[in-house]
Every structure is written in structure tokens, then in C-alpha cells.
Design a protein around this motif. Structure first.
Motif: not given
Length: 84
Positions: A34-52
Motif C-alpha cells: 500500500k505505501p508503494e502504491i500511494a507513493d507511485a500514484v502521488s508521484e506519477q499524477f502529482d496528487v495527495t493520496v489519503v488512503d489505499v
């Protein structure tokens, strides 16, 4: 990072999540945490992830349900990545 996210998952339920819960769905690598997914989405799409949240399908495919912060619109991200 790009090998964590395989592709966006757009089903009828995913569209409801997008519209009403500010969530995006992705098919991800089976060994992604989950932390890897959050980091990948955050980095790739320039957004803040709250939960995965993740779910492994019977066919072995792993889905990630990614909730974005109120400052980021899931519809905008979906539009940028060409889902619409």
C-alpha cells in the motif's frame, strides 16, 4: 515506480467511486504494498493520496482503490490520464 501501476481500472463501480468518493482504481503489481502504491500514484499524477485499499481478484490480479485528498479531483486525474 511506473512498474507498480499497470493501468487504470474503469468499470461502472469505478466511475461511481470516482464521482462520489474521489477515488481512482488501478490494477497494480501483485507484490506492491500500500505505501508503494500511494507513493507511485502521488508521484506519477502529482496528487495527495489519503488512503489505499487493495483487493486480490480470484484471477490473481490486484486492484488498488486510491482515495485522493479533497484538494485533488479524481475526475481531473482521470481526464489527464485519458480514461474519459
Amino acid at each position: 515506480m511506473s512498474d507498480i501501476i499497470k493501468y487504470p481500472n474503469m468499470t461502472e463501480k469505478a466511475m461511481d467511486d470516482l464521482d462520489f468518493q474521489n477515488k481512482l482504481q488501478f490494477v497494480v503489481a501483485g507484490d506492491a504494498a500500500k505505501p508503494e502504491i500511494a507513493d507511485a500514484v502521488s508521484e506519477q499524477f502529482d496528487v495527495t493520496v489519503v488512503d489505499v485499499q487493495t483487493q486480490v481478484q480470484p484471477d490473481g490480479e490486484k486492484k488498488a482503490y486510491v482515495k485522493l485528498s479533497e484538494d485533488d479531483e479524481a475526475e481531473d486525474v482521470a481526464s489527464r490520464i485519458g480514461v474519459f
